[in-house]
Design an enzyme around this catalytic site. Sequence first.
Site, mmCIF file in Angstrom:
data_model
loop_
_atom_site.group_PDB
_atom_site.id
_atom_site.type_symbol
_atom_site.label_atom_id
_atom_site.label_comp_id
_atom_site.label_asym_id
_atom_site.label_seq_id
_atom_site.Cartn_x
_atom_site.Cartn_y
_atom_site.Cartn_z
ATOM 1 N N THR A 84 0.859 -1.178 0.000
ATOM 2 C CA THR A 84 0.000 0.000 0.000
ATOM 3 C C THR A 84 0.898 1.232 0.000
ATOM 4 O O THR A 84 2.063 1.155 0.401
ATOM 5 C CB THR A 84 -0.878 0.035 1.264
ATOM 6 O OG1 THR A 84 0.002 0.042 2.401
ATOM 7 C CG2 THR A 84 -1.791 -1.163 1.355
ATOM 8 N N GLU A 121 -5.724 -3.156 -1.758
ATOM 9 C CA GLU A 121 -6.222 -4.329 -1.028
ATOM 10 C C GLU A 121 -7.326 -5.066 -1.781
ATOM 11 O O GLU A 121 -7.676 -6.186 -1.434
ATOM 12 C CB GLU A 121 -6.787 -3.901 0.342
ATOM 13 C CG GLU A 121 -5.738 -3.499 1.366
ATOM 14 C CD GLU A 121 -5.371 -2.018 1.306
ATOM 15 O OE1 GLU A 121 -5.487 -1.413 0.227
ATOM 16 O OE2 GLU A 121 -4.958 -1.485 2.347
ATOM 17 N N LYS A 171 -14.120 17.189 11.041
ATOM 18 C CA LYS A 171 -15.051 17.051 12.164
ATOM 19 C C LYS A 171 -15.194 18.410 12.842
ATOM 20 O O LYS A 171 -14.383 18.801 13.661
ATOM 21 C CB LYS A 171 -14.559 15.977 13.125
ATOM 22 C CG LYS A 171 -14.510 14.633 12.424
ATOM 23 C CD LYS A 171 -13.924 13.527 13.248
ATOM 24 C CE LYS A 171 -13.786 12.269 12.419
ATOM 25 N NZ LYS A 171 -12.538 12.149 11.642
ATOM 26 N N TRP A 224 -20.000 16.533 10.496
ATOM 27 C CA TRP A 224 -18.937 16.156 9.560
ATOM 28 C C TRP A 224 -19.069 16.960 8.273
ATOM 29 O O TRP A 224 -20.159 17.097 7.731
ATOM 30 C CB TRP A 224 -19.046 14.668 9.212
ATOM 31 C CG TRP A 224 -18.560 13.768 10.306
ATOM 32 C CD1 TRP A 224 -18.267 14.126 11.588
ATOM 33 C CD2 TRP A 224 -18.325 12.364 10.212
ATOM 34 N NE1 TRP A 224 -17.859 13.033 12.301
ATOM 35 C CE2 TRP A 224 -17.879 11.929 11.482
ATOM 36 C CE3 TRP A 224 -18.436 11.428 9.191
ATOM 37 C CZ2 TRP A 224 -17.563 10.601 11.743
ATOM 38 C CZ3 TRP A 224 -18.112 10.106 9.452
ATOM 39 C CH2 TRP A 224 -17.678 9.709 10.726
HETATM 40 P P1 AMP Z 1 -4.694 2.861 -3.167
HETATM 41 O O1 AMP Z 1 -4.596 1.613 -2.398
HETATM 42 O O2 AMP Z 1 -3.446 3.671 -3.180
HETATM 43 O O3 AMP Z 1 -5.189 2.627 -4.550
HETATM 44 O O4 AMP Z 1 -5.767 3.774 -2.446
HETATM 45 C C1 AMP Z 1 -7.079 3.340 -2.226
HETATM 46 C C2 AMP Z 1 -7.919 4.492 -1.772
HETATM 47 O O5 AMP Z 1 -8.051 5.461 -2.819
HETATM 48 C C3 AMP Z 1 -9.339 4.136 -1.434
HETATM 49 O O6 AMP Z 1 -9.455 3.564 -0.162
HETATM 50 C C4 AMP Z 1 -10.017 5.491 -1.533
HETATM 51 O O7 AMP Z 1 -9.812 6.272 -0.380
HETATM 52 C C5 AMP Z 1 -9.295 6.131 -2.678
HETATM 53 N N1 AMP Z 1 -10.097 6.010 -3.903
HETATM 54 C C6 AMP Z 1 -9.924 5.148 -4.914
HETATM 55 N N2 AMP Z 1 -10.837 5.360 -5.874
HETATM 56 C C7 AMP Z 1 -11.635 6.366 -5.456
HETATM 57 C C8 AMP Z 1 -12.782 7.039 -5.988
HETATM 58 N N3 AMP Z 1 -13.278 6.742 -7.177
HETATM 59 N N4 AMP Z 1 -13.335 8.016 -5.238
HETATM 60 C C9 AMP Z 1 -12.836 8.350 -4.030
HETATM 61 N N5 AMP Z 1 -11.767 7.767 -3.490
HETATM 62 C C10 AMP Z 1 -11.167 6.780 -4.187
#
Ligand code: AMP
Length: 541
Positions: free
Chosen positions: A185, A330, A435, A440
């Site tokens: 990640t 994930e 917050k 929120w």
């Molecule tokens: P990553 O593991 O780096 O791809 O990050 C995943 C995170 O990116 C998710 O848990 C979201 O917070 C954010 N994310 C991915 N796609 C979207 C989307 N279409 N809209 C809002 N947040 C997103």
Amino acid sequence: MKSTMQHVPLAISRLLNQGSRFHATSTVVTWTGDGTRTLTYAQVGARSAQLAHALRGLGVDADQRVATFMFNNNEHLEAYLAVPSMGAVLHTLNIRLFPEQVSYIATHAEDHVVIVDGALVPVLSKILPDMPTVRHVIVTGGADGTVLKRPGVEVHAYEELLAAQPTEFKWPEIDEDDAAALCYTSGTTGNPKGVAYSHRSIWLHSMQVCTAEAFGFGPADKVLAVVPQFHAMSWGLPYAAFMSGASLVMPDRFLQAEPLVRMIEQERPTLAGAVPTIWADLLRYLDDHGGDISSLREVVVGGSAVPPTLMRAFLDRYGLRIVHAWGMTETSPLGSVARPPGGLDEQSEWEYRISQGRLPASVEGRLVGPGGEVLAHDGVSVGELEVRGNWVTGSYLHDPAPEKFDDGWLRTGDVGSLTPDGFLHLTDRAKDVIKSGGEWISSVELENHLMAHPDVVEASVVGVPDDHWGERPLATVVLRDGATADPAALREFLAARVARWQLPERWAIIEEVPKTSVGKFDKKALRASYAAGELDVTSLA
Ligand code: AMP
């Protein structure tokens, strides 16, 4: 009663065989800056076999980790196919992380071999001394790897290593639940965590990418994979391409708008995938310089929330449909894709399209409230999204991280609602939601409204400490050249769109929103700049 069905392992080698034999004439085109390098899938198959033989020769004979430190190109595709097919584990290192994070990850994963793009040799040479498990480095592109030489590490030239090898490999039988690939990640808080995808999860995920519900890949498609192969496996696009026969266009290190537009004009891809910041850059470039992107049937955009104004602008000005998708490292990463049901009027269809999309059959979702209670999927109740499914991780590598799981469900850290028909509307990351008093405020909602202002290029809103309310929004805004809007005008603009108590009092006009290693707004960096007094903040009551 047991079924009568056969059990044949879902192995990556079967994807490799399918692509290289039945889609032998499909191609992967790699952009070189002044031209292209084109290989057929038959050639990629042969070179993958050669790579596997070469790796065997370097002692990769079980589940050793073979890391890549690469952009998107045909060599990276060969590693994607060869390494898992031979029973080893592909580890895609994020080239944009801080050196100490890369060395942490490589050591945690016990990487044995690193394949590196010639252009990235100078970057790797600074990190390699802190990668004690690495024994071999393979350099692509005919680049000089001398700088990487050190005791205990052998350096090899990719093409030389491959040239001597046979072009067939007897791929071993594998257990479909074994690890095939490893991706960490991006770890904005704490150390990055390892997600190990199985052959089976990659297979099932690839099938999902190919469905019309997701990307709808077919053999006549040409896919521009802008999303890095080191970020969530390039959304699984390379594997789905080999499964379906869709050709690939790989941008290598040429990720700026100008070369991307040239690539689209020359290679005429039908589909593409990238994060919103790339498309925002592309839109600005097209508006200023023009360009022909008419070959694109549609593009899937995700990784962070896509501003509705960006979707609208591409549709109105270039006839291009942006399809919004959500996912995480994930979740392999494909989660939801925003494809509205049929028979809707334009407005209702738009409401569906700007959502994060519908969860597929293989990814179940539920919403959990602050007290751990499961909330209704009524489109109104807001809670943390939890997911489980066949390509969702159930733990992290050597790190069970119980706080990330809830009774077998993955806690996504994303906050939003779910409609009865399975559409996800995210309001924020749990850690980014502001917050204020007992209420929120969604930072994403304020950003989307601000980015709809004609003078605004980018806007990022973060919560900052406030004596009275606990936290209040700080709006940071990047203005277009020649813009006339100032914070007061922008606040007025927002006032017509959100409740008054949500309006930010603190404003900063900045040069650029800082981005993470995978191109998302870096809110942690913004909060730190604010705390360090580095921002020129205007206060408006
Ligand atoms: P990553 O593991 O780096 O791809 O990050 C995943 C995170 O990116 C998710 O848990 C979201 O917070 C954010 N994310 C991915 N796609 C979207 C989307 N279409 N809209 C809002 N947040 C997103």
